[in-house]
Design a protein around this motif. Sequence first.
Motif, PDB file in Angstrom:
ATOM      1  N   ARG A   7     -40.237 -27.514  34.063  1.00 23.17           N
ATOM      2  CA  ARG A   7     -38.981 -28.134  33.652  1.00 23.17           C
ATOM      3  C   ARG A   7     -38.750 -29.526  34.242  1.00 23.17           C
ATOM      4  O   ARG A   7     -37.682 -30.085  34.091  1.00 23.17           O
ATOM      5  CB  ARG A   7     -37.780 -27.245  33.953  1.00 23.17           C
ATOM      6  CG  ARG A   7     -37.880 -25.846  33.401  1.00 23.17           C
ATOM      7  CD  ARG A   7     -38.161 -25.713  31.938  1.00 23.17           C
ATOM      8  NE  ARG A   7     -37.254 -26.445  31.082  1.00 23.17           N
ATOM      9  CZ  ARG A   7     -37.480 -26.690  29.790  1.00 23.17           C
ATOM     10  NH1 ARG A   7     -38.577 -26.271  29.217  1.00 23.17           N
ATOM     11  NH2 ARG A   7     -36.634 -27.352  29.072  1.00 23.17           N
ATOM     12  N   PHE A  39     -44.195 -30.273  20.650  1.00 25.54           N
ATOM     13  CA  PHE A  39     -44.959 -30.078  21.879  1.00 25.54           C
ATOM     14  C   PHE A  39     -46.085 -31.096  21.942  1.00 25.54           C
ATOM     15  O   PHE A  39     -46.612 -31.527  20.911  1.00 25.54           O
ATOM     16  CB  PHE A  39     -45.551 -28.665  21.927  1.00 25.54           C
ATOM     17  CG  PHE A  39     -44.585 -27.625  22.397  1.00 25.54           C
ATOM     18  CD1 PHE A  39     -44.496 -27.306  23.743  1.00 25.54           C
ATOM     19  CD2 PHE A  39     -43.760 -26.969  21.501  1.00 25.54           C
ATOM     20  CE1 PHE A  39     -43.609 -26.344  24.192  1.00 25.54           C
ATOM     21  CE2 PHE A  39     -42.865 -26.011  21.933  1.00 25.54           C
ATOM     22  CZ  PHE A  39     -42.784 -25.689  23.285  1.00 25.54           C
ATOM     23  N   ASP A 135     -42.772 -30.064  26.417  1.00 26.24           N
ATOM     24  CA  ASP A 135     -42.028 -29.452  25.317  1.00 26.24           C
ATOM     25  C   ASP A 135     -41.289 -30.518  24.502  1.00 26.24           C
ATOM     26  O   ASP A 135     -41.260 -31.695  24.882  1.00 26.24           O
ATOM     27  CB  ASP A 135     -41.105 -28.334  25.833  1.00 26.24           C
ATOM     28  CG  ASP A 135     -39.869 -28.822  26.570  1.00 26.24           C
ATOM     29  OD1 ASP A 135     -39.565 -30.037  26.577  1.00 26.24           O
ATOM     30  OD2 ASP A 135     -39.182 -27.963  27.157  1.00 26.24           O
ATOM     31  N   VAL A 141     -43.786 -28.205  30.849  1.00 28.40           N
ATOM     32  CA  VAL A 141     -43.669 -26.744  30.907  1.00 28.40           C
ATOM     33  C   VAL A 141     -44.941 -26.090  31.419  1.00 28.40           C
ATOM     34  O   VAL A 141     -44.954 -24.901  31.709  1.00 28.40           O
ATOM     35  CB  VAL A 141     -43.257 -26.151  29.538  1.00 28.40           C
ATOM     36  CG1 VAL A 141     -41.843 -26.588  29.176  1.00 28.40           C
ATOM     37  CG2 VAL A 141     -44.243 -26.519  28.449  1.00 28.40           C
ATOM     38  N   LEU A 156     -46.540 -21.064  21.226  1.00 34.88           N
ATOM     39  CA  LEU A 156     -46.239 -22.075  20.218  1.00 34.88           C
ATOM     40  C   LEU A 156     -46.001 -21.488  18.835  1.00 34.88           C
ATOM     41  O   LEU A 156     -45.564 -22.189  17.921  1.00 34.88           O
ATOM     42  CB  LEU A 156     -47.368 -23.107  20.145  1.00 34.88           C
ATOM     43  CG  LEU A 156     -47.617 -23.924  21.411  1.00 34.88           C
ATOM     44  CD1 LEU A 156     -48.846 -24.802  21.235  1.00 34.88           C
ATOM     45  CD2 LEU A 156     -46.400 -24.749  21.773  1.00 34.88           C
TER      46      LEU A 156
END
Length: 160
Positions: A7, A39, A135, A141, A156
Amino acid sequence: MGTDQERRRAPELRVDEWIGPDGQPLDRPVRLGDLGSGFRIIFCFQHWCPGCHAHGFPTLRYLYDRLADSDIGIAVIQTVFEGAEENTSDKLRIDQEKYGLAVPFGQDVPPEGRDLPTFMEDYRTGGTPWFTIIDPEGAIVYAGFQLDPDALLEVLGVGR
């Protein structure tokens, strides 16, 4: 997916030297936005790295084949933190052709007075082969040496 970097916001790329999917030099640096809004997968390697050729590039090629019809962006960066005499920019096209990857390849050498290439410094990578997954919101991520491609495809929502 996840690591201790989970994150964290992905910094903008500062790699200046790139070749395009066709192997020709690009007239401007690749930025994260150039890889799309979904992504993004960034693979770091060194030409002389045995693990890059034994595991990293085959994993990337596996993903590349399965993501061809998706909106997932891929870029490859040679992070030259050692072996500058061997890991030269002419190796970008060699590896791009060897693995049949029609994606941008960048050459990242340490800026003057620095020990690490910009990607390694900005993304806190541990060496090569190294996978970074960003992301759609721009958060890192996943970042690490080993990537389970089937687990990534499942996350995904892309068929194998």
